[in-house]
Motif scaffolding. Structure first.
Motif, PDB file in Angstrom:
ATOM      1  N   GLU A 178      -6.181 -10.391  -5.872  1.00 38.80           N
ATOM      2  CA  GLU A 178      -6.063  -9.708  -6.868  1.00 38.80           C
ATOM      3  C   GLU A 178      -7.171  -8.996  -7.017  1.00 38.80           C
ATOM      4  O   GLU A 178      -6.795  -7.481  -7.052  1.00 38.80           O
ATOM      5  CB  GLU A 178      -5.036 -10.331  -8.344  1.00 38.80           C
ATOM      6  N   ASP A 192      -9.498  -4.510  -0.774  1.00 37.30           N
ATOM      7  CA  ASP A 192      -9.019  -4.116   0.751  1.00 37.30           C
ATOM      8  C   ASP A 192      -9.110  -2.087   1.514  1.00 37.30           C
ATOM      9  O   ASP A 192      -8.486  -2.088   2.360  1.00 37.30           O
ATOM     10  CB  ASP A 192      -7.563  -4.033   0.596  1.00 37.30           C
ATOM     11  N   SER A 249      -2.123  -4.612   1.745  1.00 36.69           N
ATOM     12  CA  SER A 249      -1.415  -4.957   0.336  1.00 36.69           C
ATOM     13  C   SER A 249      -0.030  -5.573   0.319  1.00 36.69           C
ATOM     14  O   SER A 249       1.022  -6.004   0.052  1.00 36.69           O
ATOM     15  CB  SER A 249      -0.957  -3.392  -1.157  1.00 36.69           C
ATOM     16  N   GLY A 254       1.024  -8.651  -0.655  1.00 36.27           N
ATOM     17  CA  GLY A 254       1.262  -9.150  -1.742  1.00 36.27           C
ATOM     18  C   GLY A 254       2.969  -9.673  -1.353  1.00 36.27           C
ATOM     19  O   GLY A 254       2.921 -10.878  -2.323  1.00 36.27           O
TER      20      GLY A 254
END
Length: 184
Positions: A45, A49, A99, A103
């Motif tokens: 988290e 990125d 992500s 994720g």
């Protein structure tokens, strides 16, 4: 009567302290794994990125620009040129935002975290049949280990990707020069 009360209180305390004590080793080991999962979730988290996403976007743009230029010029690639372009395209993958990968891994980490916490509750409350405990503990730990390995792989790939960025652009420069030079 006082003696009976003291013995009864002592028996209740011993019994109460023994709840979940039967699986204390499993609960403690699960808690260590839960801590590792929490650390990995936090690392994913908090990972910046933006540089990876920009790099991926730049690679995709350069590749699409070259392909469009070749198409506009009507340049027909030789088998060797087509293979070099395909290899460069494969080397530049993935092109989607970081992500997406983080994720997916993060959701697996969260699932494992929640499952281990629930399992610990069940172990501490003696809610599971004793013949199922070993299977359930091993199953959840294997899933957690797999999720943690995936998280480590994603993070390592991100580091490697940034290190390989210059190499990809050098190869692209060379391919562009060869293809554009041939056209003229």
């Amino acid at each position: 009567m006082k003696r009976f009360t003291c013995i009864a209180v002592l028996a209740i305390l011993v019994t109460a302290c023994g709840i979940g004590g039967h699986y204390r080793t499993e609960v403690d080991a699960n808690n260590v794994t839960v801590q590792s999962l929490e650390e990995s979730i936090t690392a994913l988290e908090e990972f910046d990125d933006s540089a990876i996403n920009e790099s991926r976007s730049n690679r995709l743009d350069r590749l699409q620009t070259l392909e469009a230029a070749l198409k506009v010029e009507g340049h027909i690639l030789t088998a060797e040129e087509a293979q070099a372009l395909a290899d460069l395209s494969a080397m530049g993958e993935p092109y989607h935002p970081f992500s997406v990968e983080s994720g997916i891994v993060s959701s697996k980490l969260r699932r494992s975290h929640n499952q281990l916490k629930a399992l610990n509750h069940d172990l501490e409350s003696n809610l599971l049949p004793s013949d199922s405990v070993r299977y359930l503990v091993n199953h959840e730990r294997r899933f957690a280990a797999k999720a943690l390995a995936e998280a480590e792989k994603v993070m390592n790939h991100a580091d490697e990707e940034m290190a390989a960025k210059a190499v990809w652009h050098q190869k692209m420069d060379s391919l562009e020069q060869n293809l554009i030079h041939e056209q003229k």
